[in-house]
Enzyme design. Structure first.
Site, PDB file in Angstrom:
ATOM      1  N   ARG A 202     -10.835  72.495   2.198  1.00 37.57           N
ATOM      2  CA  ARG A 202     -10.569  72.032   0.839  1.00 37.57           C
ATOM      3  C   ARG A 202      -9.448  72.876   0.244  1.00 37.57           C
ATOM      4  O   ARG A 202      -9.455  74.100   0.322  1.00 37.57           O
ATOM      5  CB  ARG A 202     -11.827  72.145  -0.027  1.00 37.57           C
ATOM      6  CG  ARG A 202     -12.870  71.077   0.279  1.00 37.57           C
ATOM      7  CD  ARG A 202     -12.383  69.713  -0.204  1.00 37.57           C
ATOM      8  NE  ARG A 202     -13.328  68.639   0.054  1.00 37.57           N
ATOM      9  CZ  ARG A 202     -13.288  67.829   1.116  1.00 37.57           C
ATOM     10  NH1 ARG A 202     -12.362  68.026   2.047  1.00 37.57           N
ATOM     11  NH2 ARG A 202     -14.151  66.854   1.252  1.00 37.57           N
ATOM     12  N   GLU A 233      -3.696  67.775  -4.923  1.00 42.33           N
ATOM     13  CA  GLU A 233      -3.305  66.576  -4.167  1.00 42.33           C
ATOM     14  C   GLU A 233      -3.446  65.327  -5.055  1.00 42.33           C
ATOM     15  O   GLU A 233      -4.403  65.210  -5.809  1.00 42.33           O
ATOM     16  CB  GLU A 233      -4.200  66.415  -2.937  1.00 42.33           C
ATOM     17  CG  GLU A 233      -4.044  67.496  -1.894  1.00 42.33           C
ATOM     18  CD  GLU A 233      -4.992  67.308  -0.705  1.00 42.33           C
ATOM     19  OE1 GLU A 233      -5.563  66.209  -0.552  1.00 42.33           O
ATOM     20  OE2 GLU A 233      -5.178  68.264   0.063  1.00 42.33           O
ATOM     21  N   HIS A 250      -3.116  66.356   4.449  1.00 43.32           N
ATOM     22  CA  HIS A 250      -4.573  66.152   4.456  1.00 43.32           C
ATOM     23  C   HIS A 250      -4.967  65.072   5.467  1.00 43.32           C
ATOM     24  O   HIS A 250      -5.651  64.095   5.144  1.00 43.32           O
ATOM     25  CB  HIS A 250      -5.064  65.768   3.050  1.00 43.32           C
ATOM     26  CG  HIS A 250      -6.539  65.982   2.868  1.00 43.32           C
ATOM     27  ND1 HIS A 250      -7.127  66.115   1.633  1.00 43.32           N
ATOM     28  CD2 HIS A 250      -7.562  66.057   3.767  1.00 43.32           C
ATOM     29  CE1 HIS A 250      -8.434  66.271   1.770  1.00 43.32           C
ATOM     30  NE2 HIS A 250      -8.724  66.231   3.059  1.00 43.32           N
TER      31      HIS A 250
END
Length: 370
Positions: A202, A233, A250
């Site tokens: 994360r 993000e 990601h």
């Protein structure tokens, strides 16, 4: 029934088509108006599911096709009587593949290394098993586990003896061990000289502002960094990306199998919620899985590093993000939406007689005729 589905969730028609009417929406754009008449909502990590989204709606089931659940307000869902389900472990092997591809590309797998793993749940535990199966020494930090559960558990300070530290914790802001901004300047300074910090967990676990300042301060020789996850993000810090060795949007868990597993697990949960019997559920999962996965693909590679990078050309993903840094935040999401198919190690059968047998620890199969 009506099922609102993030448009990037794979196999939606094959799995959910018989359960109700499928309404596809971009995940970041799902609104309260979209779900007002929906009975079920299926999302990924980009959709914030909370009272603002669901109050006044007919939604009785929320499924997230992801390991993480920090985008769900679970307290609200429980109070509202809305069933929710996640997909723990669905893409763990895809993230392991990403980690090993990063280590392979940067030359770490060609050395005798000591790897620290922060968080040894589904993903970190899978990485630990893969590395130890390869003969790599590991140091694991997870305050929620005991020595009986993981023989390589160690205290926090033991991490600073490692050549590589991989971060695989959930994002938490409360409790005895909150992870938000758990890693900041003091941690960076304490790391071993020349060490690698890899975050595919994360983004907010690492203080990105502090990391940028540290790397801008001429500490790049002391610390190398790989980031797949970022604070903010999709509007990531475009000044941080050029400072790290590998920067990706990601996608560590974006393997074909990882995304498919997430859909399969949420189908099981929704179908059970709707009263579909176990036999019918199992038959549907088996049929979809067999058609989606297909037969093993032969792969000719004479060494482990070549095999790993053949399955995940990580420099492709790094270049793709760097090319989009002037197009953020839209470019970040576009890369995720258009991410090419990446199959996990388990899809490949290695055909070379030179390959070591311990590659099976990663999920590869070996050609029995070699």
């Amino acid at each position: 029934m009506k099922i609102v589905v993030d448009e990037n969730i794979p196999l939606a028609d094959a799995l959910f088509g018989d359960l109700g009417e499928i309404i596809r929406k971009p995940g970041r754009e799902i609104s309260s108006a979209d779900v007002a008449e929906a009975d079920a909502l299926l999302v990924r990590s980009v959709t914030r599911v909370n009272a603002d989204l669901l109050t006044g709606s007919k939604v009785k089931f929320v499924g997230t096709c992801t390991i993480g659940t920090d985008h769900l307000d679970k307290e609200f869902l429980a109070e509202a009587g809305i069933r929710f389900a996640s997909a723990p472990g669905c893409n763990a092997q895809g993230v392991v593949q990403y980690d090993l591809a990063a280590l392979a590309h940067l030359g770490y797998l060609a050395r005798d290394i000591r790897v620290g793993i922060i968080g040894c749940g589904n993903v970190g535990g899978s990485l630990h098993r893969a590395l130890t199966g390869m003969g790599v020494t590991c140091v694991c930090y997870d305050p929620f586990l005991t020595q009986d559960q993981n023989a390589d558990l160690a205290d926090w300070d033991a991490l600073f003896t490692c050549d590589v530290i991989c971060v695989h914790t959930p994002l938490t802001r409360s409790g005895p061990y909150p992870t938000h901004h758990m890693l900041s300047t003091p941690f960076f300074r304490a790391m071993r000289d020349g060490a690698l910090l890899l975050n595919a967990g994360r983004g907010e676990v690492i203080d990105n502002r502090a990391l940028k300042a540290y790397l801008q301060g001429d500490n790049s020789n002391h610390l190398s960094v790989v980031l797949d996850v970022w604070e903010g993000e999709p509007a990531i810090d475009a000044e941080l990306a050029p400072l790290v060795k590998i920067a990706t949007p990601h996608i560590a868990g974006y393997s074909f199998e990882g995304k498919t597993n997430g859909s399969l697990m949420i189908y099981e949960a929704l179908a059970e919620f709707l009263g579909v019997n176990a036999t019918e559920r199992s038959a549907r999962v088996a049929a979809v899985k067999a058609q989606a996965y297909g037969a093993a693909e032969p792969l000719d590679a004479d060494d482990l590093v070549t095999a790993i990078l053949a399955t995940h050309p990580i420099t492709r993903d790094d270049k793709a993000l760097r090319d989009q840094l002037d197009q953020l935040p839209a470019g970040f999401d576009a890369l995720r939406k258009g991410y090419p198919v990446r199959r996990e190690f388990s899809h490949y059968q290695l055909t070379s007689a030179q390959i070591p047998a311990n590659v099976t620890a990663l999920g590869f199969s070996l050609d029995s005729a070699k």
